[in-house]
Design an enzyme around this catalytic site. Sequence first.
Site, short mmCIF file in Angstrom:
data_model
loop_
_atom_site.label_atom_id
_atom_site.label_comp_id
_atom_site.label_asym_id
_atom_site.label_seq_id
_atom_site.Cartn_x
_atom_site.Cartn_y
_atom_site.Cartn_z
N ASP A 149 -33.36 -100.47 -6.37
CA ASP A 149 -33.80 -99.53 -7.40
C ASP A 149 -32.55 -98.91 -8.03
OD1 ASP A 149 -36.83 -98.13 -7.80
OD2 ASP A 149 -35.15 -97.05 -8.72
N ALA A 201 -38.19 -97.89 -5.05
CA ALA A 201 -37.93 -96.53 -4.55
C ALA A 201 -39.14 -95.61 -4.68
CB ALA A 201 -36.74 -95.93 -5.29
N CYS A 230 -29.30 -100.86 -7.40
CA CYS A 230 -29.04 -101.99 -8.30
C CYS A 230 -29.70 -101.71 -9.63
CB CYS A 230 -29.62 -103.25 -7.65
SG CYS A 230 -29.78 -104.66 -8.74
N ASP A 231 -28.95 -101.95 -10.69
CA ASP A 231 -29.54 -101.89 -12.02
C ASP A 231 -29.95 -103.32 -12.37
OD1 ASP A 231 -30.13 -101.86 -14.70
OD2 ASP A 231 -28.42 -100.61 -15.27
N VAL A 232 -31.23 -103.55 -12.50
CA VAL A 232 -31.70 -104.93 -12.69
C VAL A 232 -31.21 -105.55 -14.00
CG1 VAL A 232 -33.77 -104.75 -11.22
CG2 VAL A 232 -33.94 -104.19 -13.67
N ARG A 292 -42.81 -98.93 -4.11
CA ARG A 292 -42.65 -98.26 -2.80
C ARG A 292 -43.82 -98.63 -1.89
NH1 ARG A 292 -42.51 -95.88 1.56
NH2 ARG A 292 -41.64 -93.82 2.00
N TYR A 318 -43.65 -102.02 -25.34
CA TYR A 318 -44.04 -102.20 -23.92
C TYR A 318 -45.02 -103.37 -23.83
CZ TYR A 318 -46.04 -101.09 -19.30
OH TYR A 318 -46.47 -101.14 -17.99
N1 LIG Z 1 -48.16 -97.12 -13.93
C1 LIG Z 1 -48.89 -97.92 -14.69
O1 LIG Z 1 -49.80 -97.48 -15.40
C2 LIG Z 1 -48.65 -99.38 -14.67
C3 LIG Z 1 -47.45 -99.92 -14.29
N2 LIG Z 1 -47.25 -101.26 -14.36
C4 LIG Z 1 -45.95 -101.84 -14.02
O2 LIG Z 1 -45.70 -101.63 -12.65
C5 LIG Z 1 -44.28 -101.63 -12.42
C6 LIG Z 1 -43.92 -100.46 -11.54
O3 LIG Z 1 -44.18 -99.26 -12.25
P1 LIG Z 1 -44.68 -97.89 -11.59
O4 LIG Z 1 -44.61 -97.98 -10.14
O5 LIG Z 1 -45.94 -97.53 -12.23
O6 LIG Z 1 -43.59 -96.89 -12.19
P2 LIG Z 1 -42.48 -95.98 -11.47
O7 LIG Z 1 -41.72 -95.37 -12.57
O8 LIG Z 1 -43.10 -95.13 -10.46
O9 LIG Z 1 -41.58 -97.07 -10.71
C7 LIG Z 1 -40.72 -97.94 -11.39
C8 LIG Z 1 -39.45 -98.10 -10.59
O10 LIG Z 1 -38.56 -98.99 -11.29
C9 LIG Z 1 -37.24 -98.45 -11.21
N3 LIG Z 1 -36.38 -98.91 -12.29
C10 LIG Z 1 -36.48 -98.61 -13.61
N4 LIG Z 1 -35.44 -99.16 -14.27
C11 LIG Z 1 -34.69 -99.84 -13.37
C12 LIG Z 1 -33.50 -100.60 -13.46
N5 LIG Z 1 -32.85 -100.76 -14.62
N6 LIG Z 1 -33.01 -101.16 -12.33
C13 LIG Z 1 -33.64 -100.98 -11.14
N7 LIG Z 1 -34.76 -100.25 -10.99
C14 LIG Z 1 -35.29 -99.69 -12.10
C15 LIG Z 1 -37.47 -96.94 -11.30
O11 LIG Z 1 -36.34 -96.21 -10.86
C16 LIG Z 1 -38.71 -96.75 -10.45
O12 LIG Z 1 -38.38 -96.51 -9.09
C17 LIG Z 1 -43.63 -101.64 -13.81
O13 LIG Z 1 -43.21 -102.95 -14.11
C18 LIG Z 1 -44.76 -101.21 -14.73
O14 LIG Z 1 -44.61 -101.70 -16.04
C19 LIG Z 1 -48.24 -102.12 -14.73
C20 LIG Z 1 -49.46 -101.64 -15.08
C21 LIG Z 1 -49.75 -100.23 -15.09
C1 LIG Z 2 -47.86 -94.62 -20.93
C2 LIG Z 2 -48.35 -96.01 -20.96
C3 LIG Z 2 -48.03 -96.77 -19.74
C4 LIG Z 2 -48.77 -98.06 -19.75
C5 LIG Z 2 -48.90 -98.55 -18.40
C6 LIG Z 2 -49.71 -99.75 -18.35
O1 LIG Z 2 -49.19 -100.84 -18.17
C7 LIG Z 2 -51.17 -99.49 -18.48
C8 LIG Z 2 -52.00 -100.61 -18.95
C9 LIG Z 2 -52.00 -100.72 -20.44
C10 LIG Z 2 -53.04 -101.10 -21.16
C11 LIG Z 2 -54.32 -101.23 -20.59
C12 LIG Z 2 -55.33 -101.74 -21.26
C13 LIG Z 2 -56.54 -101.69 -20.57
C14 LIG Z 2 -57.67 -102.16 -21.03
C15 LIG Z 2 -58.87 -102.09 -20.15
O2 LIG Z 2 -59.19 -100.81 -19.77
C16 LIG Z 2 -60.06 -102.78 -20.74
O3 LIG Z 2 -60.20 -102.46 -22.11
C17 LIG Z 2 -59.91 -104.24 -20.53
C18 LIG Z 2 -61.18 -104.86 -20.07
C19 LIG Z 2 -60.87 -106.05 -19.21
C20 LIG Z 2 -62.00 -107.00 -19.03
O4 LIG Z 2 -63.12 -106.72 -19.43
O5 LIG Z 2 -61.75 -108.05 -18.48
#
Ligand SMILES: NC(=O)C1=CN([C@@H]2O[C@H](COP(=O)(O)OP(=O)(O)OC[C@H]3O[C@@H](n4cnc5c(N)ncnc54)[C@H](O)[C@@H]3O)[C@@H](O)[C@H]2O)C=CC1
Ligand SMILES: CCCCCC(=O)CC\C=C/C=C/C=C/[C@@H](O)[C@@H](O)CCCC(=O)O
Length: 258
Positions: free
Chosen positions: A36, A14, A63-65, A19, A145
């Site tokens: 979503d 969503a 849907c709640d996953v 998206r 996390y």
């Molecule tokens: N934003 C970031 O810094 C990073 C995000 N990710 C991963 O990317 C994926 C997507 O996240 P984003 O787009 O950043 O966040 P977001 O919060 O914008 O999107 C996540 C979506 O998942 C949905 N969701 C949450 N719980 C749910 C449930 N129980 N059932 C169905 N839908 C559900 C939310 O409603 C939302 O639409 C996640 O798995 C997150 O961990 C990975 C690396 C970095």
């Molecule tokens: C509010 C927190 C949400 C977290 C969302 C994420 O999933 C973000 C990613 C989390 C951790 C990221 C760690 C990143 C490390 C890099 O910047 C770097 O240190 C790694 C270098 C990689 C390489 O040299 O190959």
Amino acid sequence: MDVSGKGVFLTGGARGIGRGMTEALLAKGAKVLFCDLIADLGKAAEADLQKQYGADNVVFRQCDVTDGDQLKGEKFGAVDICVNNAGIMDERVWEKMLAINTTAQIRGSQLALDHMRRDRGGRGGLIINTVSLAGVFPSYFFPVYNASKHAMIGYTTSWAKNPKMGEMGVKWRCLCPNAVNTNLLVFEENQVYDGDKFLEWIKPRMLEPEEVVEAFMKLIQEEEGDGVIYGVFKGLGGVFKKRRLVDADGESNPIVVD
Ligand SMILES: NC(=O)C1=CN([C@@H]2O[C@H](COP(=O)(O)OP(=O)(O)OC[C@H]3O[C@@H](n4cnc5c(N)ncnc54)[C@H](O)[C@@H]3O)[C@@H](O)[C@H]2O)C=CC1
Ligand SMILES: CCCCCC(=O)CC\C=C/C=C/C=C/[C@@H](O)[C@@H](O)CCCC(=O)O
């Protein structure tokens, strides 16, 4: 894989990265069922996307996953690509976070594998789990996390190594972006530890969702490359990474383990 005409099931579509993935897949001719938890956002996205890509090609389901029955009930023809993307980041509700980020991604993968495997009448396919760089490196700001994402690297790469996977015709990949500018990074106090410090530290390397979507599309269309961990970095795009263990002090002396 050429996505044109392929059936895709995607969770967390969503908003945010999901998206963008949905739209990019539609633009390349795929048919997408996205789900979503947030119905109003999902329905608005569906209306918008149906206008552009046709009502036969994109459907939203609330849907709640974490509810196995809801997840199982979602059908939109054959699924060639499954993207388990829904995730949250909130250490205060860590059990719920594990249920969404880990248990539901595992259940979604398991259902997709059963549906796709060629040795049981399916037509093969691709399973992509949206993980994170937090699944590869330790980060003290959000231990649960981090654990939820490490688990998905272990799970996904283990299936990828199954010697019968060729026969099953299913490919497995982990998409591991660095931090991305989405709602996930808008947090309240105690949702992570030292959240302001994390944001300050990560800011110069923070990705925009479009950069992750671009890397995701490359990853999907990539035929070669046995790397199942696809890191996404600012300025570098997506790159296959070997899994590395690092010392407690971070980057020094990384050990390549595969
Ligand atoms: N934003 C970031 O810094 C990073 C995000 N990710 C991963 O990317 C994926 C997507 O996240 P984003 O787009 O950043 O966040 P977001 O919060 O914008 O999107 C996540 C979506 O998942 C949905 N969701 C949450 N719980 C749910 C449930 N129980 N059932 C169905 N839908 C559900 C939310 O409603 C939302 O639409 C996640 O798995 C997150 O961990 C990975 C690396 C970095
Ligand atoms: C509010 C927190 C949400 C977290 C969302 C994420 O999933 C973000 C990613 C989390 C951790 C990221 C760690 C990143 C490390 C890099 O910047 C770097 O240190 C790694 C270098 C990689 C390489 O040299 O190959």
